[in-house]
Design an enzyme around this catalytic site. Sequence first.
Site, short mmCIF file in Angstrom:
data_model
loop_
_atom_site.label_atom_id
_atom_site.label_comp_id
_atom_site.label_asym_id
_atom_site.label_seq_id
_atom_site.Cartn_x
_atom_site.Cartn_y
_atom_site.Cartn_z
N LEU A 208 0.90 -1.01 -0.02
CA LEU A 208 0.02 0.15 0.05
C LEU A 208 1.01 1.07 0.20
CD1 LEU A 208 -2.67 -0.98 2.59
CD2 LEU A 208 -3.05 -0.92 0.41
N HIS A 209 0.64 2.30 -1.05
CA HIS A 209 1.44 3.42 -1.09
C HIS A 209 0.45 4.65 -1.48
CE1 HIS A 209 1.40 2.58 -5.24
NE2 HIS A 209 1.80 3.50 -5.37
#
Length: 363
Positions: A208-209
């Site tokens: 996740l970013h």
Amino acid sequence: MIIDLIAGARPNFIKIAPLIRAIQKHIDSGVNIKYRLVHTGQHYDNNMSSQFFRELNIPDPYVNFGAGGGTQASQTASIMIAYEEFLQKEKCDLCIVVGDVTSTMACTIVAKKLNIKVAHVEAGIRSHDMTMPEEINRMVTDSISDYFFTTSELASNNLIRDGINESNIHFVGNVMIDTLNHFKPKFKKPQIWEQLDLKEKEYILLTLHRPSNVDDANKFKLALEEICSNSRDIPIVFPVHPRTLKTLKELNVAHKNLHFTEPMGYLEFNFLTKNAKVVITDSGGITEETTVMNVPCITFRDSTERPETVAIGTNELIGIDVSAIKPTLDKLFEGNWKKGGIPAMWDGKTSERIIDILVNELG
């Protein structure tokens, strides 16, 4: 003919590598063509940049602008200034940009203002989410490019609806898959495989970013807790993107089966992808790789610019409401995941088609 290949961020490197191989084939056959690899320096972390160059056998850049860091605006400005100065000294005949990162848009604008033709690889992709910086990059790039190479018929149709001349649109497939197929035999176990005694199809890979998922610390923590709570206690491996790390440091997240690692190189990360039970991500590129490797994928976003991975592939788009995590993971663990297929022309030969077209067009 002199071609500039623009690369600045991890997804660019994966897409540029097969284009270089395709150009080199023409050079070896006696075609009068040269290329210059222009590295904008957008990703400056070793695991996000130089490691990918080594692993993917990408030659040293002709030039590196070192434009990493800063806000979207300041980074765009730095890249544009540097590329303009470079072209004023050493002009090219064609600028090839790939994907949808800041470097793609910035170099497209500069090249066009200097009357240099631009070819956009992965043109026509749309999420229809204007809160995503990448969507703006795509739209600006496509609005002024000259040659458009698409990954799907849907992307081609997006361009036609935008008024692009059909004769300049070429449905060629997906360069990401060229790299995936070429390097699949070289995938290698990361250290964490032995450290955690991981087993094939018995762990979750998490990435996740995106700002919508990680910038709000409380929201991010809720998502991690929901994933951990519904993982049936199998290991969760989370290679942490540099921007994600900033938020993680504010959180007190500790679950016995959640394991953080540093960003990985291409060969190690895709070894984990290939052998995961499921990948949970907010990355578009990863959904393409999981589709081709037939690995279940859960996309934690409200929209995707790669709908073919949902309609044809192994990907499920579940939105960013954490309440969707439990039923989706339950479906996976109960063995009810859909059987995916591979989209048309994702066959590992896209780069060859692109360079063949450009050589014929430009002579």
